[in-house]
Design an enzyme around this catalytic site. Structure first.
Site: not given
Ligand code: UDP
Length: 341
Positions: A14, A83, A127, A151, A155, A180-181, A299
């Site tokens: 990606y 990556f 990350s 994971y 990193k 970040f995301n 988590g």
């Molecule tokens: N999230 C959610 N529903 C989902 C996937 C994620 O509510 O099906 C929420 C999650 O709890 C977080 C945010 O969306 O607050 C981002 O989650 P993601 O898994 O995309 O990234 P990460 O948690 O690794 O930052």
């Protein structure tokens, strides 16, 4: 960057594929190494459609030392963007050995070969997960590192290995980029995120609810101490992220014998809640996104977003795309490729 040959491990993935496009736009020669464990060969044709160039491709694992060495013998490589890694947080808890072997041992082999061939410039895909539960937001690069999953530990370990390499030999150029995301897709709608099975991450999940492939979004918690109770994250457009890698490479002076090491957050510095993303996606797609509120996901952190000032100071890096762009581009990719590649 002209006449530079860049080896991109995980270049069919990606973030890797979007970075390959930006490298080609900067007239670099690109060599992709990817074992296709979480990517699709069709991405190479899509890259060619967008840039007019079919990158050189080796379908091998970074754990295959002989095959990897042969690439360094065959090509005069100037720098590596690394990556290639397993990236599912939950899976890493179930299969820690796979993660340590592929991510840490694989990277060690790559670094040994780089040293052997005197290729001493690397941009490493780290990350924000290394910060774990941050004490305060926005998160600065000197915040405490405290990963919460195998994971995240892979990193962190690689960051440490790179730091030690640099201390031992200051002619290395090392950029550690903490993402970040990453969300969104290339504006062409030809490449984007292609998760296997049901997506774990928010944006691809919402995109599949919008097409009707999934019935509704599960929002994990609306009782966090955030602006609307849902989790807050720093979503960054994958094309902005890709450009961050180009800026990191340009920062290094390949002619100098003295190297540099930088560790930078790549984010927008803006926190968006789950409900912000839902609303913005509804606007971008014209579809409604039904959702149900579920208990918090174990988590998960309530809120984190980057302090993005260092990347701006050091690299002049500034994001161009906002949440509307991220949702519009994700939607375009999703409707053009409902089944992925
Ligand atoms: N999230 C959610 N529903 C989902 C996937 C994620 O509510 O099906 C929420 C999650 O709890 C977080 C945010 O969306 O607050 C981002 O989650 P993601 O898994 O995309 O990234 P990460 O948690 O690794 O930052």
């Amino acid at each position: 960057m002209k006449e530079c040959t860049i080896l991109v491990t995980g270049g069919a993935g990606y973030i890797g594929s979007h970075t390959v496009i930006e490298l080609l736009n900067n007239n670099c020669q690109v060599i992709i190494v990817d074992d296709l464990s979480n990517s699709n060969k069709k991405v190479l044709d899509r890259i060619e459609k967008i840039t007019g160039v079919h990158p050189i491709f080796y379908p091998i694992s970074i754990c295959d030392k002989d095959a990897l060495s042969l690439i360094f013998t065959t090509h005069k490589i100037n720098a590596v963007i690394h990556f290639a890694a397993f990236k599912a947080v939950g899976e890493s808890v179930q299969k820690p050995l796979d993660y340590y072997k592929n991510n840490v041992s694989g990277c060690l082999l790559l670094l040994q070969i780089m040293q052997e061939y005197s290729v001493k410039t690397i941009v490493f895909s780290s990350s924000a997960t290394v910060y774990g539960q941050p004490k305060e937001v926005p998160v600065k690069e000197n915040s405490k590192i405290s990963p919460q999953s195998p994971y995240g530990f892979t990193k962190m370990m690689i960051e440490q290995i790179l730091t030690d390499i640099y201390h031992a030999d200051k002619s290395w150029n090392i950029a550690i980029l903490r993402y970040f995301n990453p969300v969104g897709a290339h504006r062409s709608g030809l490449i984007g995120e292609n998760p296997n099975g049901i997506p774990n991450n928010l944006m691809p999940y919402i995109a599949q609810v919008a097409t009707g492939k999934l019935d509704y979004l599960q929002i994990f918690g609306n009782d966090y101490i955030t602006k609307d109770g849902t989790g807050v994250r720093d979503y960054i457009h994958v094309v902005d992220l890709a450009i961050g890698h180009i800026k990191a490479l340009k920062y290094f002076d390949f002619k100098s014998k003295v190297g540099q090491m930088i560790t930078l957050n790549l984010g927008t510095g803006i926190g968006c809640s789950v409900l912000d993303v839902v609303k913005t996606f509804e606007k971008a797609s014209g579809k409604s996104i039904p959702y149900k509120i579920l208990p918090r996901r174990s988590g998960d952190v309530a809120e984190y977003y980057a302090d993005a000032t260092l990347a701006k100071q050091v690299l002049g890096f500034q994001t161009r795309f906002n949440l509307d762009d991220m949702c519009c581009d994700t939607w375009r990719w999703q409707i053009n490729n409902p089944e992925g590649y």
